[in-house]
Design an enzyme around this catalytic site. Structure first.
Site, PDB file in Angstrom:
ATOM      1  N   TRP A 365       0.851  -1.180   0.067  1.00  0.00           N
ATOM      2  CA  TRP A 365       0.033   0.034  -0.102  1.00  0.00           C
ATOM      3  C   TRP A 365       0.809   1.193   0.061  1.00  0.00           C
ATOM      4  CZ3 TRP A 365      -2.078   2.603   4.951  1.00  0.00           C
ATOM      5  CH2 TRP A 365      -1.097   2.703   6.000  1.00  0.00           C
ATOM      6  N   ASP A 366       2.025   0.926  -0.138  1.00  0.00           N
ATOM      7  CA  ASP A 366       3.029   2.121   0.097  1.00  0.00           C
ATOM      8  C   ASP A 366       2.920   3.178  -1.090  1.00  0.00           C
ATOM      9  OD1 ASP A 366       4.135   0.075   1.666  1.00  0.00           O
ATOM     10  OD2 ASP A 366       5.873   1.191   2.005  1.00  0.00           O
ATOM     11  N   GLU A 504       0.762  -3.513  12.348  1.00  0.00           N
ATOM     12  CA  GLU A 504       0.798  -4.814  12.130  1.00  0.00           C
ATOM     13  C   GLU A 504       1.240  -5.689  13.457  1.00  0.00           C
ATOM     14  OE1 GLU A 504       3.878  -5.032   9.074  1.00  0.00           O
ATOM     15  OE2 GLU A 504       2.374  -5.188   7.789  1.00  0.00           O
ATOM     16  N   LYS A 624       2.304  -0.503  16.065  1.00  0.00           N
ATOM     17  CA  LYS A 624       3.688  -0.143  15.077  1.00  0.00           C
ATOM     18  C   LYS A 624       3.547   1.177  14.518  1.00  0.00           C
ATOM     19  CE  LYS A 624       5.933  -2.507  11.378  1.00  0.00           C
ATOM     20  NZ  LYS A 624       6.162  -3.684  10.256  1.00  0.00           N
ATOM     21  N   GLN A 625       2.330   1.576  13.965  1.00  0.00           N
ATOM     22  CA  GLN A 625       2.296   2.671  13.087  1.00  0.00           C
ATOM     23  C   GLN A 625       0.827   3.116  13.126  1.00  0.00           C
ATOM     24  OE1 GLN A 625       2.820  -0.387  10.098  1.00  0.00           O
ATOM     25  NE2 GLN A 625       2.352   1.063   8.931  1.00  0.00           N
TER      26      GLN A 625
HETATM   27  C1  BGC Z   1       4.749  -1.639   7.148  1.00  0.00           C
HETATM   28  C2  BGC Z   1       3.657  -1.723   6.020  1.00  0.00           C
HETATM   29  C3  BGC Z   1       4.527  -1.242   4.845  1.00  0.00           C
HETATM   30  C4  BGC Z   1       5.593  -2.206   4.576  1.00  0.00           C
HETATM   31  C5  BGC Z   1       6.536  -2.122   3.377  1.00  0.00           C
HETATM   32  C6  BGC Z   1       5.966  -2.651   7.035  1.00  0.00           C
HETATM   33  O1  BGC Z   1       7.007  -2.639   7.948  1.00  0.00           O
HETATM   34  O2  BGC Z   1       4.097  -2.145   8.578  1.00  0.00           O
HETATM   35  O3  BGC Z   1       2.785  -0.346   6.334  1.00  0.00           O
HETATM   36  O4  BGC Z   1       3.585  -1.521   3.664  1.00  0.00           O
HETATM   37  O5  BGC Z   1       6.564  -2.512   5.771  1.00  0.00           O
HETATM   38  O6  BGC Z   1       6.924  -0.684   3.419  1.00  0.00           O
END
Ligand code: BGC
Length: 811
Positions: A365-366, A504, A624-625
């Site tokens: 999704w980046d 995550e 985490k985010q």
């Molecule tokens: C993040 C995701 C991201 C992925 C790729 C993961 O560590 O939690 O949100 O899409 O890295 O960058």
């Protein structure tokens, strides 16, 4: 004074080499090569890697008695090898010879990597070397190195070796090393007439042929530049092809070795057979200087469209600032990963660029963080990248059907054919265990794709794209969301269960085996947003096209009626006056942040720490985010208020602030995307902390803040996210409405900002200081630009400027 166009490293540090390789990679949107030294193969310190956009291959590996299948972005033959030795001496080796001087400069303005060093060998000979390297930005089949050798205190004979190394494997990420990294078979290799060598490799499963041809020439500098006509001794190993030259050298004269390389693949357009094409390209190629001239010109043209210039008003000379350097570094790597050369190539943006092997080059999704920059500078690139998803729409339909849904369900990780590439098991490098990985349940990827389609349309008004492809994606995604929704008789509301949000750390409820959570707020609200946009697009289409699409997709009034109910009755959970990240969040335990910080120092990757302790972050209120906070990042307060009120939930003036404070305290920023999101939202609330997080986000890669992840590939989402903060917040650009709106507001740490953007066919040049906003519409634009400044409409003709005093502009 340091130059804000140049990323410099002084001294040689084997520990830092892999980080520099990732940050000094050169690419042109078609392929990229890590900034590894020409002199070394992969050896534990150096890791030369060349990655081609869309160059994936699937292999199977045996892991703990199981067969796992992975699709990787392949490390293709290394075209760099170029080294020398004096007669009777050994090939250059930094671990044996004494390095008297070492410097590496990435010049981003010209897209060239410069290396200079001076070496002292065991026999007392001192030699200086300086090299320049490019990966051509306009003729994307070419790359070249110019390598100058100066014997400082000796004369004699020198041997030069120039190779194409097809023995490379995917070995760039330590934790994947127990998996099969062998992706290439060498098909053929040999000399090129009249000069040079070539090698053709093929990926073992996807059968992509990649041909590399190289031509090496030697020149001596005095009295005038003069080419040495030397016989080449061929090097022909099982996987390697190359040439060796030897020639007499005199003290204090410079001998220039020029290596020009052509790379073609069987997936290119306008070709016959990749080997022949590469051979022809190399015989027709101009030399380094001529290639460099056109390459620089291509970069100059790109920078004129994409640069962000920070300045201090009233000062003639630009000042150096770390923000300026790093913003350029981020733009530079964005343009090296996708560029005008990517258009029409059926590729999108690997989360870690074309710079390393982490996440296997997969696409996440980046995109959500990366597309806005392109949409406002080179929108034709976003359009092309959106086609990557469109071409995988049928696969997404199949994924939805297999999971029992309708519409299109795009995978969390995608690569060649759009199947779900997320692993079922994930190796925890802290514990050495393979833990179950539920991250494929991040269905919010579908909202990101819909959001990207919509944003692109808003910024460009490209109705043709919307009619032919965009609308179909929006409708199929909305249909997926509706089919993934169930009606809860007790609450009288719709819900989405069994999903993960962006955070995550929460894959499931702590007391449950199965993965997934109920009613993740971000997912649910974005699902409603997607349904809203799908309904908008139906209104937007010409009636004829609407009827065609509805007929093709069998979209009936009854189904649309159900969409309506869901968009009015979706569940969002609350606790303690804040939006719950998911249902039941309030039952989780609070986490001992201070205790863990004391014990482990950096606790950004809390998941790994807790799992290695036999615990799990699922039990705690830790993120985490950004998760709930993503809503404030993507949607305006006005949009959110409308959705929440329609759903019958409160959304008051303090909602954002309250939620920010709550989740800020509970987020470890274990993803580099997180600080981008928090900084962005805080820009409206607490500018000091917002700017601090912006600075932190800027350091994500240049400082390798996660302690070892950047060497495996840059974090393209975070890089783009920082650029987007400048666009959306500091320049105050909002394209979500019917007309672009500007509310520029520089943080007090920045004095002036100048940048161009493209909006609906017009190039707009913006200049912002603490007091003023000046906008100029480029001459020869197609029509007068209609823009809003602080909500006030104005029309500016091509070639004209307008100045606004910022204290009069409403934010
Ligand atoms: C993040 C995701 C991201 C992925 C790729 C993961 O560590 O939690 O949100 O899409 O890295 O960058």
């Amino acid at each position: 004074m340091a130059d804000p166009w140049i990323l410099s490293y002084e001294g040689y540090d084997p520990q830092e080499e892999s980080l520099r390789e990732a940050l000094c990679a050169l690419g042109n949107g078609r392929f990229a090569t890590r900034g590894a030294a020409e002199e070394f193969a992969a050896d534990g310190v150096h890791y030369p890697g060349t990655y081609i956009a869309g160059g994936y291959n699937r292999v199977e590996s045996e892991v703990a008695g199981h067969t796992v299948s992975n699709e990787d972005l392949v490390n293709f033959p290394n075209w760099l090898p170029l080294t020398f030795r004096p007669e009777g001496g050994e090939w250059v080796d930094f671990s044996r010879d004494q390095l008297l001087f070492y410097r590496q400069d990435l010049n981003m303005r010209d897209g060239v990597l410069l290396r200079r060093y001076r070496i002292h060998d065991g026999a007392g000979r001192e030699t200086s070397v300086s090299s320049r390297r490019i990966v051509h930005m306009h003729q994307p089949q070419y790359a070249a190195v110019e390598y100058c050798i100066t014997p400082e205190n000796w004369s004699g004979r020198v041997y030069v070796r120039s190779l194409i190394d097809g023995s490379v494997m995917n070995r760039g990420v330590e934790r994947y090393r127990q998996l099969n990294g062998q992706h290439l078979t060498i098909l053929r290799k040999g000399p090129v007439a009249p000069e040079g060598v070539y090698l053709v490799a093929q990926t073992t499963q996807s059968r992509i042929e990649v041909a590399v041809a190289a031509r090496t020439r030697v020149w001596v500098d005095t009295p005038a530049l003069h080419r040495l006509d030397l016989p080449a001794k061929s090097v022909d190993d099982e996987h390697i092809v190359g040439e060796e030259y030897s020639f007499p050298v005199e003290e204090d004269r410079t001998y220039t070795v020029e290596k020009v390389v052509a790379l073609h693949t069987s997936r290119d357009r306008g070709i016959t057979e990749s080997g022949l094409d590469a051979r022809l390209a190399i015989t027709r190629s101009p030399g380094f200087e001529a290639l460099f001239r056109t390459h620089k010109l291509a970069w100059q043209q790109l920078w004129s469209r994409c640069d962000m210039f920070l300045f201090t008003p009233g000062q003639l000379q630009p000042e150096f600032s770390p923000e300026q350097l790093i913003l350029r570094l981020h733009i530079f790597h964005l343009l090296q990963t996708v560029s005008p050369n990517s258009i029409g190539r059926d590729v999108s943006v690997p989360a870690r660029g074309l710079h390393g092997e982490a996440y296997r080059g997969h696409i996440f999704w980046d995109e959500l963080f990366i597309f806005p920059f392109f949409t406002l500078s080179l929108p034709e690139i976003t359009r092309s990248l959106l086609f990557y998803r469109y071409h995988r729409l049928d696969m997404a339909r199949r994924l939805a059907a297999e999971a029992g849904y309708r519409g299109a369900m795009f995978p969390w990780q995608s690569s060649s054919d759009g199947r779900e590439e997320t692993q079922q098991l994930h190796l925890n490098p802290r514990s050495g265990n393979w833990d179950p990985d539920h991250s494929r349940l991040q269905r919010h990827i579908n909202a990101a794709i819909a959001y990207n389609v919509w944003q692109y349309y808003k910024a460009t008004e490209d109705m043709q794209f919307m009619e032919s492809h965009g609308a179909e994606m929006l409708l199929e995604i909305a249909r997926f969301w509706c089919s993934a929704t169930t009606f809860n008789e007790e609450t009288g509301r719709y819900e989405i269960v069994g999903v993960m949000g962006p955070d995550e750390y929460h894959e499931k409820y702590p007391d449950r085996e199965e993965g997934g959570l109920r009613n993740n707020a971000y997912t649910n609200v974005m699902a409603v947003w997607c349904i809203d946009r799908a309904r908008d697009v139906l209104m937007l289409l010409r009636p004829g096209r609407r009827n065609e699409l509805c007929a093709m997709l069998e979209l009936t009034d009854d189904e649309l009626e159900r969409w309506n109910h869901i968009a009015n009755g979706m569940t969002v959970c609350f606790h303690d006056g804040v939006i719950s990240q998911f249902q039941g969040y309030e039952q989780l335990e609070e986490f001992d942040w201070a205790g863990y910080e004391r014990k482990y120092g950096n606790i950004e990757r809390l998941d790994r720490i807790l799992k290695a302790e036999g615990d799990t972050p699922d039990r705690y209120r830790v993120s985490k985010q950004a998760d709930v906070v993503m809503l404030f990042y993507l949607l305006t307060p006005k949009e959110l208020r409308l959705i929440f009120e329609r759903l019958g939930y409160p959304f008051d003036d303090d909602t954002i602030e309250r939620n920010m404070a709550y989740y800020m305290e509970r987020t470890s920023h274990g993803s580099t995307l997180s600080k981008v999101v928090f900084s962005s939202v805080l820009d409206r609330i607490d500018r000091t902390t917002g700017f601090q997080l912006f600075r932190d986000a800027l350091r994500s890669d240049i400082g390798d803040v996660q302690g070892g992840t950047t060497p495996e590939g840059i974090h393209l989402g975070a890089m783009a996210g920082t650029v987007d903060i400048v666009l959306r917040h500091y320049a105050g650009i909002d394209v979500t409405g019917d007309t672009i709106n500007f509310t520029p507001r520089l943080p007090e740490q920045l004095k002036g900002l100048r940048l161009p953007i493209k909006y609906r066919g017009n190039w707009l040049h913006l200049e912002i200081t603490q007091e003023k906003f000046l906008i100029t519409v480029e001459e020869n634009g197609p029509q007068p630009a209609h823009i809003l400044v602080g909500g006030q409409l104005c029309e500016i003709n091509p070639g004209e400027s307008r100045e606004f005093l910022l204290d009069k502009v409403e934010s």
